[in-house]
Design a protein around this motif. Sequence first.
Motif, PDB file in Angstrom:
ATOM      1  N   LYS A 338       0.815  -1.209   0.000  1.00 30.88           N
ATOM      2  CA  LYS A 338       0.000   0.000   0.000  1.00 30.88           C
ATOM      3  C   LYS A 338       0.853   1.265   0.000  1.00 30.88           C
ATOM      4  CE  LYS A 338      -4.113  -1.989   2.102  1.00 30.88           C
ATOM      5  NZ  LYS A 338      -5.076  -1.941   3.216  1.00 30.88           N
ATOM      6  N   GLY A 339       2.045   1.193   0.557  1.00 29.34           N
ATOM      7  CA  GLY A 339       2.961   2.319   0.497  1.00 29.34           C
ATOM      8  C   GLY A 339       2.445   3.544   1.219  1.00 29.34           C
ATOM      9  N   LEU A 340       3.105   4.667   0.969  1.00 26.29           N
ATOM     10  CA  LEU A 340       2.718   5.936   1.567  1.00 26.29           C
ATOM     11  C   LEU A 340       1.632   6.574   0.711  1.00 26.29           C
ATOM     12  CD1 LEU A 340       6.218   7.337   2.568  1.00 26.29           C
ATOM     13  CD2 LEU A 340       4.511   6.294   4.043  1.00 26.29           C
ATOM     14  N   ARG A 341       0.434   6.720   1.275  1.00 23.38           N
ATOM     15  CA  ARG A 341      -0.705   7.226   0.516  1.00 23.38           C
ATOM     16  C   ARG A 341      -0.983   8.699   0.771  1.00 23.38           C
ATOM     17  NH1 ARG A 341      -3.677   3.100  -1.790  1.00 23.38           N
ATOM     18  NH2 ARG A 341      -4.654   4.824  -2.889  1.00 23.38           N
ATOM     19  N   GLY A 342      -0.127   9.351   1.503  1.00 24.01           N
ATOM     20  CA  GLY A 342      -0.259  10.780   1.732  1.00 24.01           C
ATOM     21  C   GLY A 342       1.087  11.364   2.090  1.00 24.01           C
ATOM     22  N   LEU A 343       1.441  12.502   1.485  1.00 22.46           N
ATOM     23  CA  LEU A 343       2.697  13.189   1.760  1.00 22.46           C
ATOM     24  C   LEU A 343       2.437  14.695   1.735  1.00 22.46           C
ATOM     25  CD1 LEU A 343       5.338  11.415  -0.537  1.00 22.46           C
ATOM     26  CD2 LEU A 343       5.289  11.332   1.952  1.00 22.46           C
ATOM     27  N   ASP A 344       3.038  15.415   2.681  1.00 24.79           N
ATOM     28  CA  ASP A 344       2.980  16.875   2.620  1.00 24.79           C
ATOM     29  C   ASP A 344       4.039  17.450   3.546  1.00 24.79           C
ATOM     30  OD1 ASP A 344       2.048  19.242   1.593  1.00 24.79           O
ATOM     31  OD2 ASP A 344       0.450  19.484   3.062  1.00 24.79           O
ATOM     32  N   PHE A 345       4.517  18.646   3.188  1.00 27.12           N
ATOM     33  CA  PHE A 345       5.494  19.342   4.006  1.00 27.12           C
ATOM     34  C   PHE A 345       4.777  20.214   5.030  1.00 27.12           C
ATOM     35  CE2 PHE A 345       8.301  18.186   0.553  1.00 27.12           C
ATOM     36  CZ  PHE A 345       9.524  17.987   1.184  1.00 27.12           C
ATOM     37  N   ASN A 346       5.197  20.112   6.282  1.00 32.17           N
ATOM     38  CA  ASN A 346       4.677  20.973   7.328  1.00 32.17           C
ATOM     39  C   ASN A 346       5.228  22.377   7.098  1.00 32.17           C
ATOM     40  OD1 ASN A 346       4.318  22.431   9.753  1.00 32.17           O
ATOM     41  ND2 ASN A 346       4.310  20.559  10.956  1.00 32.17           N
ATOM     42  N   PRO A 347       4.385  23.370   6.843  1.00 30.14           N
ATOM     43  CA  PRO A 347       4.887  24.699   6.480  1.00 30.14           C
ATOM     44  C   PRO A 347       5.575  25.425   7.631  1.00 30.14           C
ATOM     45  CG  PRO A 347       2.516  24.755   6.746  1.00 30.14           C
ATOM     46  CD  PRO A 347       2.909  23.312   6.827  1.00 30.14           C
ATOM     47  N   SER A 348       5.364  24.983   8.872  1.00 30.24           N
ATOM     48  CA  SER A 348       5.978  25.677   9.998  1.00 30.24           C
ATOM     49  C   SER A 348       7.436  25.302  10.180  1.00 30.24           C
ATOM     50  CB  SER A 348       5.215  25.386  11.289  1.00 30.24           C
ATOM     51  OG  SER A 348       5.357  24.027  11.663  1.00 30.24           O
ATOM     52  N   ASN A 349       7.835  24.107   9.696  1.00 23.71           N
ATOM     53  CA  ASN A 349       9.231  23.677   9.873  1.00 23.71           C
ATOM     54  C   ASN A 349       9.803  22.972   8.653  1.00 23.71           C
ATOM     55  OD1 ASN A 349       7.903  21.174   9.978  1.00 23.71           O
ATOM     56  ND2 ASN A 349       7.946  21.124  12.221  1.00 23.71           N
ATOM     57  N   ASN A 350       8.983  22.869   7.584  1.00 23.89           N
ATOM     58  CA  ASN A 350       9.377  22.220   6.323  1.00 23.89           C
ATOM     59  C   ASN A 350       9.769  20.751   6.516  1.00 23.89           C
ATOM     60  OD1 ASN A 350       9.410  22.949   3.524  1.00 23.89           O
ATOM     61  ND2 ASN A 350      11.590  22.473   3.511  1.00 23.89           N
ATOM     62  N   ILE A 351       9.184  20.114   7.521  1.00 24.64           N
ATOM     63  CA  ILE A 351       9.389  18.677   7.731  1.00 24.64           C
ATOM     64  C   ILE A 351       8.368  17.911   6.906  1.00 24.64           C
ATOM     65  CG2 ILE A 351       9.210  16.808   9.422  1.00 24.64           C
ATOM     66  CD1 ILE A 351      10.388  18.677  11.484  1.00 24.64           C
ATOM     67  N   LEU A 352       8.844  16.884   6.192  1.00 21.05           N
ATOM     68  CA  LEU A 352       7.971  16.065   5.356  1.00 21.05           C
ATOM     69  C   LEU A 352       7.290  15.012   6.223  1.00 21.05           C
ATOM     70  CD1 LEU A 352       6.910  15.302   2.545  1.00 21.05           C
ATOM     71  CD2 LEU A 352       8.941  13.861   2.267  1.00 21.05           C
ATOM     72  N   VAL A 353       5.960  14.941   6.114  1.00 15.99           N
ATOM     73  CA  VAL A 353       5.167  13.985   6.880  1.00 15.99           C
ATOM     74  C   VAL A 353       4.464  13.046   5.900  1.00 15.99           C
ATOM     75  CG1 VAL A 353       3.250  13.706   8.510  1.00 15.99           C
ATOM     76  CG2 VAL A 353       4.848  15.606   8.774  1.00 15.99           C
ATOM     77  N   GLY A 354       4.479  11.763   6.217  1.00 16.71           N
ATOM     78  CA  GLY A 354       3.852  10.762   5.362  1.00 16.71           C
ATOM     79  C   GLY A 354       2.856   9.920   6.120  1.00 16.71           C
ATOM     80  N   LEU A 355       1.917   9.342   5.374  1.00 12.83           N
ATOM     81  CA  LEU A 355       0.891   8.484   5.951  1.00 12.83           C
ATOM     82  C   LEU A 355       0.850   7.181   5.172  1.00 12.83           C
ATOM     83  CD1 LEU A 355      -2.670   9.431   7.054  1.00 12.83           C
ATOM     84  CD2 LEU A 355      -2.398   7.678   5.304  1.00 12.83           C
ATOM     85  N   SER A 356       0.985   6.066   5.885  1.00 14.50           N
ATOM     86  CA  SER A 356       0.922   4.748   5.262  1.00 14.50           C
ATOM     87  C   SER A 356      -0.439   4.159   5.533  1.00 14.50           C
ATOM     88  CB  SER A 356       2.014   3.837   5.830  1.00 14.50           C
ATOM     89  OG  SER A 356       1.930   2.550   5.254  1.00 14.50           O
ATOM     90  N   ARG A 357      -1.304   4.183   4.533  1.00 12.34           N
ATOM     91  CA  ARG A 357      -2.674   3.698   4.737  1.00 12.34           C
ATOM     92  C   ARG A 357      -2.662   2.212   5.039  1.00 12.34           C
ATOM     93  NH1 ARG A 357      -7.309   3.714   0.241  1.00 12.34           N
ATOM     94  NH2 ARG A 357      -6.592   1.586  -0.011  1.00 12.34           N
ATOM     95  N   GLY A 358      -3.266   1.851   6.147  1.00 15.22           N
ATOM     96  CA  GLY A 358      -3.267   0.453   6.563  1.00 15.22           C
ATOM     97  C   GLY A 358      -2.143   0.163   7.519  1.00 15.22           C
ATOM     98  N   GLY A 359      -0.960   0.703   7.266  1.00 13.38           N
ATOM     99  CA  GLY A 359       0.133   0.617   8.199  1.00 13.38           C
ATOM    100  C   GLY A 359       0.672  -0.765   8.461  1.00 13.38           C
ATOM    101  N   GLY A 360       0.149  -1.808   7.814  1.00 11.86           N
ATOM    102  CA  GLY A 360       0.616  -3.164   8.087  1.00 11.86           C
ATOM    103  C   GLY A 360      -0.400  -3.922   8.923  1.00 11.86           C
ATOM    104  N   VAL A 361      -0.413  -5.231   8.796  1.00 13.77           N
ATOM    105  CA  VAL A 361      -1.433  -6.028   9.468  1.00 13.77           C
ATOM    106  C   VAL A 361      -1.333  -5.932  10.978  1.00 13.77           C
ATOM    107  CG1 VAL A 361      -1.670  -7.670   7.590  1.00 13.77           C
ATOM    108  CG2 VAL A 361       0.073  -8.064   9.314  1.00 13.77           C
ATOM    109  N   ARG A 362      -0.181  -5.598  11.492  1.00 13.26           N
ATOM    110  CA  ARG A 362      -0.010  -5.613  12.931  1.00 13.26           C
ATOM    111  C   ARG A 362      -0.552  -4.359  13.598  1.00 13.26           C
ATOM    112  NH1 ARG A 362       5.862  -8.108  14.181  1.00 13.26           N
ATOM    113  NH2 ARG A 362       4.813  -8.616  16.127  1.00 13.26           N
TER     114      ARG A 362
END
Length: 602
Positions: A338-362
Motif C-alpha cells: 500500500k505504500g505511503l498514501r499521503g505526503l505533505d510538508f509541514n509549512p511551519s518547519n518544512n518537515i515532510l510527513v507521510g501516511l501509510s494507509r493500513g500501516g501493516g497487518v499488525r
Amino acid sequence: MRKFTTIYLVVLTMLFSGCGNSQNYVFTNSGTSGGPIAGIPTQLAFVQTPAQTTNTDFTIPPIVEIRDAFGNRVPGATNTITVALVEPGTAVLNGTPTRDAVDGQAVFPGLSVSEPGTYTMTCSAEGLTGATSAAFTVDSSEGQDLALYSLATPRGSSGMAVTQLIQLDTETGEYLGTLGVMHAGDHLSAWGDLQALPDGTVYALAFNDDTASSHLVEVNLSDPSNSNDLGQITGGASFLYSLAYDANNQILYGVCDRMSDGEDVLCTINPSTLVATILPNLLGVDPGQGLGLAYDNSTNTLYVTDSGDFRSVDTTTGASTLIGTNTLDPIDGSIGAKGLRGLDFNPSNNILVGLSRGGGVRTNSASAVGTINPTNGEATLIGLSPECSGLTFCLSPAVPQAGPARQTGYTVESIPQTFENITGGTELVLENDDSESVPLGFTFNFNGTDYSQVVVDSNGYVSFTSTTSVPTPKLLPTNLLENDSLMLWWVDLNPESNPATSGVFVNTLGDAPNRRFVVQYAGIRHDYPPAPNGINAEIILYETTNVIEFHYSDVEFGDEQFDLGRSAIVGIQTDASHADIWSAFQPVLTETTAIRFTPPAP
C-alpha cells in the motif's frame, strides 16, 4: 504605403513581445495618441495580505499581481518582483523575497518575520509602480493556525460507507476529530489525496463510479458536506492518486494511472479548466501502487513514493532518482504494497510527513503517520490514526477541532470507575473471531428498539443484531459492523490465547426493574501479534434507564503499540451513518476510565 504599414506592424509586434527586454512586456503604457494601452504592465498590487505567527512561515503568504493602467491583471507577465518590510526596525524578513511572476501573479511562500509586531510590506519591479500591503500582525503564539487533515473511508462488507474529513494532530498524527462527511457530488467514491494551496484553498481527489474518472473537489473545511465537486478531470488522466503543489510556479501536480497501459505518469492539473496535461512516464516507479506525491518549495524538488521507495522526480523527463527505502510500520518496519498514501510538508518547519494507509497487518488497519527524511527516505513513526488516505497541512486559519463524532443523540460522559468483577458468572465458550447470542434477562431499549438478547463478540464489542465477527476495527460509523453495536475495545482479541487465565463472562445482576447485564472481558490478549498480558474491561446495560456504561480496570497488554487503547476503537454505533466515538487509535484509556452513554429523552 504598404511598405510603411509593414514596418509599423513589425515595430508594434516588437513592443508587445518585449523584444530587447528580459521580460515578456516592455514597460510602456502610451499609445500613439498618448493614452494608456490595456494589457501592458504598469503597476503592482497586493491581492493577498500575509498572516503569520512567530517562528513559522506565513500561514497566508503574500501574493502580488501585475496590472495594466486600468487595474486588470496582465496574463502572461513574468516580471521579477521583490517584497520588503516597511520600517522593520530590528525585525528581519526571512525567506526568498524576490520571485518571478507566473501568468501575471507572484506568490511568496516560505517568508517569515522574526519578531512579533504590526507591519506593512512593499512590492517593487523594474519599470512598474509599486504598492504597499494592508497592515498585518505577527503573533507571538506559535502554530495556532496550522491544521492537518486527511480523509477516512470506512469500507464494509456491503459496499463503502461515507467518507469523512478528519483532523489529525500536527505533532503526533493521531486522530483529533471528525469535521464532517464529504458529499461533493453523486457517486463519488475512492477518495484520495488532499492538497492545500497557499491561499487556503484545499483540493481533494475522488473517483466517479459512473464515469470511471477522477474528479477534483474543492473542500469546504467548515462544512465538508457542501464541498464543491468541480467536475471530471480530462486530458487522459484516468485515475489520479495524489496531488502536490509547486507554490513558486503555481503548478498543481498529480500522479495518474492511465489504465490504458497500466503505467503511472505525472501530470499537471489546471483547476480552472480541469484539464490534465500528461507529462512523461514516471520512469523507475512501480506502477499501480497508489503513489504519494509532495513538492518541497524551499528546494523546488518533487518527491514520489511507491510501494516502498522514496524518489525525486525530474518533471521534464519523468525520470525518478531513488533516494532510499521508506518504512513506516510501528511494529515490524514494513509498509507493504500500500505504500505511503499521503505526503505533505509541514509549512511551519518544512518537515515532510507521510501516511501509510493500513500501516501493516499488525496495526489492525490503523494508518501509520511519520516524518520522512528527504535525504535518505527514512521514516520515523510519530503516531497512529484511523485508516485514511491523503494528507495535507492547511495554510488557512485552522477550523476549530471538531472532536470525536457525536451523532447518535446519546449523551456521552466520563464517570467514576466502579469496576464489578463477574468472573464467577457464566463463561462463554468463544473461539478466536467468534460470537455468541446471550439472553439479557430483561428488555433493553437501544436506539428506539427493544432487545431481549445481545451478541457478544470475541473482538471486544457487543452487537444487538450481528453474528458476524469482525476483528479489524475501522473509524466509526462503518457498515463493516451491523447497526446497534457497542465497541468496548474493538480490536483483534483472542480468548483462546490463554484460556487458563482469561475468558469472556456474562451475568445478570440485581432485581427488577433495576437489573443490569454485565459482559466482562477478563485477561483477554491481543491476537496478532500475541501480547504477553490481557486487558480487563466490561460493558454494563441498565434495565429501565437503558443506560450503557464501559468500565476499565486493566488497559495494558504489555506492548506499548496496543496499550491504553492505541490500536482500538471505543464508542457506540446506531447505524452505518451515526456513531459516538470516545477514542480512535489513541492511548487514552486508563485503569480508572469509565464512560456512560445515556439515551435521549423519549
